[in-house]
Design a protein around this motif. Structure first.
Motif, PDB file in Angstrom:
ATOM      1  N   UNK A  27       0.824  -1.215   0.000  1.00 49.24           N
ATOM      2  CA  UNK A  27       0.000   0.000   0.000  1.00 49.24           C
ATOM      3  C   UNK A  27       0.858   1.266   0.000  1.00 49.24           C
ATOM      4  N   UNK A  28       0.357   2.295  -0.644  1.00 50.68           N
ATOM      5  CA  UNK A  28       0.936   3.635  -0.566  1.00 50.68           C
ATOM      6  C   UNK A  28       0.282   4.326   0.614  1.00 50.68           C
ATOM      7  N   UNK A  29       1.085   4.763   1.563  1.00 50.49           N
ATOM      8  CA  UNK A  29       0.540   5.370   2.775  1.00 50.49           C
ATOM      9  C   UNK A  29       0.544   6.895   2.679  1.00 50.49           C
ATOM     10  N   UNK A  91       6.142  10.401   9.243  1.00 46.63           N
ATOM     11  CA  UNK A  91       7.209  10.291   8.242  1.00 46.63           C
ATOM     12  C   UNK A  91       8.236   9.211   8.574  1.00 46.63           C
ATOM     13  N   UNK A  92       8.513   8.995   9.862  1.00 41.61           N
ATOM     14  CA  UNK A  92       9.597   8.075  10.229  1.00 41.61           C
ATOM     15  C   UNK A  92       9.105   6.704  10.663  1.00 41.61           C
ATOM     16  N   UNK A  96       4.905   7.565   5.563  1.00 43.34           N
ATOM     17  CA  UNK A  96       3.924   8.053   4.597  1.00 43.34           C
ATOM     18  C   UNK A  96       4.619   8.829   3.477  1.00 43.34           C
ATOM     19  N   UNK A  97       3.998   8.863   2.315  1.00 49.88           N
ATOM     20  CA  UNK A  97       4.559   9.559   1.153  1.00 49.88           C
ATOM     21  C   UNK A  97       4.073  10.992   1.036  1.00 49.88           C
ATOM     22  N   UNK A  98       2.976  11.323   1.694  1.00 47.75           N
ATOM     23  CA  UNK A  98       2.443  12.684   1.707  1.00 47.75           C
ATOM     24  C   UNK A  98       1.574  12.828   2.944  1.00 47.75           C
ATOM     25  N   UNK A  99       1.446  14.066   3.409  1.00 47.63           N
ATOM     26  CA  UNK A  99       0.600  14.359   4.564  1.00 47.63           C
ATOM     27  C   UNK A  99      -0.434  15.401   4.162  1.00 47.63           C
ATOM     28  N   UNK A 120       9.589  15.747   3.698  1.00 50.35           N
ATOM     29  CA  UNK A 120       8.222  15.273   3.544  1.00 50.35           C
ATOM     30  C   UNK A 120       7.446  16.185   2.605  1.00 50.35           C
ATOM     31  N   UNK A 121       6.163  15.898   2.444  1.00 47.11           N
ATOM     32  CA  UNK A 121       5.307  16.696   1.562  1.00 47.11           C
ATOM     33  C   UNK A 121       3.974  16.917   2.263  1.00 47.11           C
ATOM     34  N   UNK A 122       3.664  18.191   2.545  1.00 48.81           N
ATOM     35  CA  UNK A 122       2.432  18.556   3.227  1.00 48.81           C
ATOM     36  C   UNK A 122       1.503  19.301   2.280  1.00 48.81           C
ATOM     37  N   UNK A 123       0.243  18.889   2.253  1.00 46.68           N
ATOM     38  CA  UNK A 123      -0.803  19.633   1.551  1.00 46.68           C
ATOM     39  C   UNK A 123      -1.626  20.353   2.610  1.00 46.68           C
ATOM     40  N   UNK A 124      -1.570  21.687   2.562  1.00 46.88           N
ATOM     41  CA  UNK A 124      -2.184  22.535   3.582  1.00 46.88           C
ATOM     42  C   UNK A 124      -3.450  23.171   3.012  1.00 46.88           C
ATOM     43  N   UNK A 125      -4.643  22.860   3.576  1.00 46.55           N
ATOM     44  CA  UNK A 125      -5.901  23.166   2.889  1.00 46.55           C
ATOM     45  C   UNK A 125      -6.709  24.337   3.432  1.00 46.55           C
TER      46      UNK A 125
END
Length: 427
Positions: A27-29, A91-92, A96-99, A120-125
């Motif tokens: 799975x991609x987390x 992340x550790x 996960x590949x994105x947050x 890491x990669x954060x999507x801030x909404x």
């Protein structure tokens, strides 16, 4: 599907039991970093559910790169340092590949050092104060030029507001936004004594004196307007006190930047009719995409009374942009995804398109809505898509800065010295 209220992992076994995917492979987390308890739970819990819905829908389409998606949900509990700890855990430990997460700017600022340290990669909404562009963040909420500036223009031009009460919760987003608005209003000729600024702590409940001060501001007969950057459950007390003081929208209109359909669902809106909010999406937006989204949401959540709102749309845009970038890059690795995501276009819910810009912000229309008795909004103004500006033109130190990650590998580039001030974000 089971609802989630605590720290958990949405496992492959759980989804498989619901027929959510038929893919093979690891799975991609993805991480979900939203408060499910504390003062911000009123706003953030819905965004957790939105991500889970998007994961379920993506898995029903065959997953991503032939692999199932798995959401790892944690609860930072409206505790700003805990956001950083939970981001590091995602992340550790969870790898996960994105947050997808954060609401308040103080939570985002807490997470930034971790995200940048660990790549890491954060999507801030959520709408925010700007003055930032991190290589490791995609900002899908509004910058000030996509919400705050157009909102005060509307109040001045359409409602005749001459005196301003800038009321906010005491943290970075309201303070920075109000600094920008103070400079903008003064630049438009508003006198310093016609601008009243007040900050209150998270969860503030006694609004009687502040409302009285706002009312007194109009003693000279000038039209007063409130610009509200009050966050979380403090809004409940604020609007109740306005009603108790007999203040109507005709008397003193309130323009809120953090109150949407979700927050209004818990209020008696009878006395709030006509007060305003500025967002980039309302549930009442008329488009085929929005009609479909509302049905999907109500079906997923199993409650016809649950509403949609702007940060939900921003979450959906971020998720779809990430999926498109992963498919374009052929991998979930952060560096190739960041290379692929600039220029990605995905549908928004108002009938247009959101484009990811070189400064890691997106294009968004600006909508002004009037509160209705049913807790929804009548859209009274809507613009064409506006490109998000990471650095405001209304503060001298920021006007000379720009962000350009694919072109300059810099989020804070000084156009006067033609040099990158720093690559790491300001925390």
């Amino acid at each position: 599907m089971k609802r989630f209220s605590a720290t958990l992992v949405l496992t492959a076994a759980t989804l498989a039991a619901h027929g959510a995917w038929a893919q093979d492979g690891e799975p991609i987390k993805i991480g979900v970093l939203h408060s499910l308890s504390g003062t911000m739970a009123i706003s953030e819990t819905t965004l957790k559910d939105t991500v889970l819905m998007m994961v379920e829908q993506q898995n029903a389409k065959g997953g991503l790169l032939g692999r199932p998606l798995e959401a790892v949900v944690v609860d930072p509990a409206s505790d700003w340092p805990l956001f950083a700890e939970k981001a590091r855990e995602l992340l550790t430990v969870s790898d996960v590949d994105a947050i997808f997460g954060c609401w308040t700017s103080v939570s985002r600022k807490s997470v930034l050092p971790v995200i940048e340290e660990l790549n890491g990669l954060l999507f801030y909404p959520v709408q925010y104060e700007g003055e930032e562009s991190s290589r490791n963040v995609i900002y899908t909420g509004a910058a000030p030029n996509q919400q705050a500036i157009p909102a005060v223009d509307y109040m001045a031009d359409e409602l005749g507001v001459e005196k301003w009460a800038l009321l906010g919760t005491d943290y970075v987003y309201p303070r920075t936004t109000n600094n920008i608005l103070d400079a903008y209003l003064k630049g438009k000729g508003v006198a310093a004594e016609d601008i009243f600024v007040n900050y209150t702590p998270f969860g503030h409940s006694d609004w009687s004196k502040i409302v009285a001060d706002v009312v007194a501001l109009g003693a000279d007969g000038k039209k007063v307007g409130v610009v509200s950057t009050i966050n979380g459950d403090a809004n409940v007390g604020f609007y109740k006190e306005l009603a108790a003081a007999g203040v109507s929208a005709d008397d003193i209109p309130v323009m809120a930047f953090s109150v949407g359909e979700e927050e209004l669902a818990g209020l008696d809106t009878a006395n709030l009719v006509g007060h305003l909010a500025a967002w980039n999406y309302f549930q009442t937006a008329e488009s085929d995409a929005n009609t479909a989204f509302i049905k999907e949401w109500k079906d997923f959540i199993g409650d016809e009374n649950r509403v949609t709102n702007d940060p939900m749309e921003a979450t959906v845009i971020g998720f779809k942009a990430w999926v498109a970038a992963v498919e374009k890059a052929g991998t979930t690795d952060v560096d190739p995804v960041l290379d692929a995501i600039v220029g990605v276009e995905v549908p928004n819910l108002t009938g247009g398109t959101a484009t990811v810009l070189p400064n890691h912000h997106i294009t968004k229309p600006v909508l002004i809505g009037e509160i209705r008795e049913d807790g929804q909004f009548d859209i009274v103004s809507q613009t064409d898509p506006v490109p998000g500006d990471a650095w405001t033109d209304h503060l001298p130190e920021s006007a000379k800065l720009e962000a350009d990650w694919p072109g300059k590998d810099c989020g804070m580039f000084n156009t006067e010295t033609n040099a990158c001030v720093q690559v790491q974000s300001n925390y």
